[in-house]
Design an enzyme around this catalytic site. Structure first.
Site, mmCIF file in Angstrom:
data_model
loop_
_atom_site.group_PDB
_atom_site.id
_atom_site.type_symbol
_atom_site.label_atom_id
_atom_site.label_comp_id
_atom_site.label_asym_id
_atom_site.label_seq_id
_atom_site.Cartn_x
_atom_site.Cartn_y
_atom_site.Cartn_z
ATOM 1 N N SER A 11 0.824 -1.208 0.000
ATOM 2 C CA SER A 11 0.000 0.000 0.000
ATOM 3 C C SER A 11 0.861 1.262 0.000
ATOM 4 O O SER A 11 0.354 2.352 -0.246
ATOM 5 C CB SER A 11 -0.878 0.016 1.252
ATOM 6 N N TYR A 42 -4.270 0.916 3.282
ATOM 7 C CA TYR A 42 -5.242 -0.084 2.814
ATOM 8 C C TYR A 42 -6.063 -0.626 4.000
ATOM 9 O O TYR A 42 -7.197 -1.022 3.855
ATOM 10 C CB TYR A 42 -4.520 -1.288 2.189
ATOM 11 N N GLY A 43 -5.415 -0.653 5.174
ATOM 12 C CA GLY A 43 -5.955 -1.389 6.318
ATOM 13 C C GLY A 43 -7.267 -0.893 6.881
ATOM 14 O O GLY A 43 -7.908 -1.587 7.663
ATOM 15 N N CYS A 73 2.484 -7.008 1.630
ATOM 16 C CA CYS A 73 1.481 -6.299 2.427
ATOM 17 C C CYS A 73 0.557 -7.347 3.054
ATOM 18 O O CYS A 73 -0.082 -8.119 2.319
ATOM 19 C CB CYS A 73 0.698 -5.378 1.487
ATOM 20 N N ASN A 74 0.518 -7.387 4.370
ATOM 21 C CA ASN A 74 -0.344 -8.356 5.056
ATOM 22 C C ASN A 74 -1.810 -8.096 4.732
ATOM 23 O O ASN A 74 -2.604 -9.027 4.585
ATOM 24 C CB ASN A 74 -0.165 -8.236 6.573
ATOM 25 N N THR A 75 -2.168 -6.819 4.640
ATOM 26 C CA THR A 75 -3.565 -6.447 4.404
ATOM 27 C C THR A 75 -4.017 -6.919 3.018
ATOM 28 O O THR A 75 -5.072 -7.553 2.882
ATOM 29 C CB THR A 75 -3.723 -4.916 4.538
ATOM 30 N N GLU A 152 4.541 6.373 6.428
ATOM 31 C CA GLU A 152 4.346 6.930 5.083
ATOM 32 C C GLU A 152 4.888 8.360 5.001
ATOM 33 O O GLU A 152 5.281 8.822 3.936
ATOM 34 C CB GLU A 152 2.854 6.933 4.712
ATOM 35 N N CYS A 184 2.300 -6.164 10.004
ATOM 36 C CA CYS A 184 2.157 -5.142 8.954
ATOM 37 C C CYS A 184 3.562 -4.800 8.520
ATOM 38 O O CYS A 184 4.450 -4.590 9.364
ATOM 39 C CB CYS A 184 1.455 -3.899 9.512
ATOM 40 N N THR A 185 3.786 -4.734 7.206
ATOM 41 C CA THR A 185 5.154 -4.575 6.712
ATOM 42 C C THR A 185 5.730 -3.180 6.964
ATOM 43 O O THR A 185 6.932 -2.968 6.793
ATOM 44 C CB THR A 185 5.228 -4.921 5.213
ATOM 45 N N HIS A 186 4.886 -2.240 7.358
ATOM 46 C CA HIS A 186 5.409 -0.917 7.731
ATOM 47 C C HIS A 186 6.118 -0.948 9.096
ATOM 48 O O HIS A 186 7.009 -0.157 9.348
ATOM 49 C CB HIS A 186 4.275 0.110 7.821
HETATM 50 N N1 DGL Z 1 1.906 -2.544 4.926
HETATM 51 C C1 DGL Z 1 0.612 -3.045 4.978
HETATM 52 C C2 DGL Z 1 0.478 -4.362 5.684
HETATM 53 O O1 DGL Z 1 1.402 -5.125 5.717
HETATM 54 C C3 DGL Z 1 -0.607 -2.238 5.054
HETATM 55 C C4 DGL Z 1 -0.682 -0.962 5.688
HETATM 56 C C5 DGL Z 1 -1.901 -0.211 5.267
HETATM 57 O O2 DGL Z 1 -1.885 0.301 4.171
HETATM 58 O O3 DGL Z 1 -2.852 -0.122 6.038
HETATM 59 O O4 DGL Z 1 -0.572 -4.687 6.205
#
Ligand code: DGL
Length: 255
Positions: A11, A42-43, A73-75, A152, A184-186
């Site tokens: 995302s 995205y979440g 991205c996990n989401t 971000e 979450c990858t962030h």
């Molecule tokens: N980096 C994303 C993940 O791994 C999503 C973060 C988002 O956009 O909410 O879930």
């Protein structure tokens, strides 16, 4: 085919944490990274919207002639991986999920806290995963809406993040934390700030290593591993008009 790049998407800038692991494990591959920062986060969106955006991201990567795709991205993985594999049958698609298994295997006293976006934690994929391990461990889902936005914006340390995390983790610390899973990858980019709050002894685990191992297995299985002997290149794209996102991505790739 083997010399084609591997495509990554997220995302936004978060999936760079997975890309970093891939460069470490598979340095001779070529990489293309697409961050959809225009549509981040995205979440907190609907599942249908995340599916639509995931398909657009995959289309972008396919036009770049990638040989495999990592949904970093996990989401997006929880909302769209089945559909993506259904539509794009000819290309290996690798997803990421919260690394609960390695956390449970550490066998630590205290709860296992899964930090992730509200969507990841609400999806069926996650409840199935929890069911596998809940018998012998206390698993606590901790949705963290608003956390992705800091990263971000290139904010990975400082007072704002610290107070956000403290508020989230304070009560859980009192009850005892055995391990934290970053779903979450962030979040790996704020690992140090989490440690500052919970202490250095509690393990913090993320899913990037497992995902890249799976990518490697898929490349081998499909005879797609790049055999050349030199270090590959990395191209970073972002859907946002804000050019700073590319600089933030490059900075995150280098820390
Ligand atoms: N980096 C994303 C993940 O791994 C999503 C973060 C988002 O956009 O909410 O879930």
């Amino acid at each position: 085919m083997k010399s084609r790049p591997i495509g990554f998407f997220d995302s936004g800038v978060g999936g760079i944490s997975v890309l970093k692991e891939a460069i470490k494990m598979l340095p001779n591959e070529e990489y293309i990274y697409f961050g959809d920062s225009k549509n981040a986060p995205y979440g907190t969106k609907s599942k249908d919207k995340v599916r639509e955006l995931s398909i657009e991201a995959v289309e972008f990567l396919i036009k770049e002639k990638v040989k495999a795709i990592v949904v970093a991205c996990n989401t997006a993985t929880s909302a769209a991986i089945d559909e993506l594999r259904e539509i794009y049958k000819d290309i290996p698609i690798i997803g990421i999920e919260p690394a609960l298994k390695p956390a449970v295997e550490l066998n630590k006293k205290g709860s296992i806290i899964i930090m992730a976006t509200p969507m990841t934690l609400a999806e069926k994929k996650f409840s199935k995963l929890v069911k596998k391990y809940e018998e012998n461990s206390t698993i606590v889902a901790l949705p963290c809406p608003g956390l992705v936005e800091f990263i971000e914006n290139g904010i990975v340390s400082g007072e704002q993040i610290r107070s956000y995390l403290f508020e989230k983790l304070e009560n859980l610390m009192e009850k005892g934390i055995g391990a934290i899973v970053l779903g979450c990858t962030h979040y790996p980019f704020i690992n140090e700030e989490i440690k500052q709050i919970i202490g250095k002894e509690i393990p913090i685990i993320d899913g990037s290593e497992g995902t890249v191992k799976q990518l490697k297995r898929q490349l081998i299985k499909n005879d797609l591993l790049n055999c050349k002997n030199q270090i590959g290149s990395v191209k970073i794209y972002n859907s946002s008009e804000n050019k700073e996102l590319i600089d933030i991505s490059k900075k995150l790739l280098s820390i």
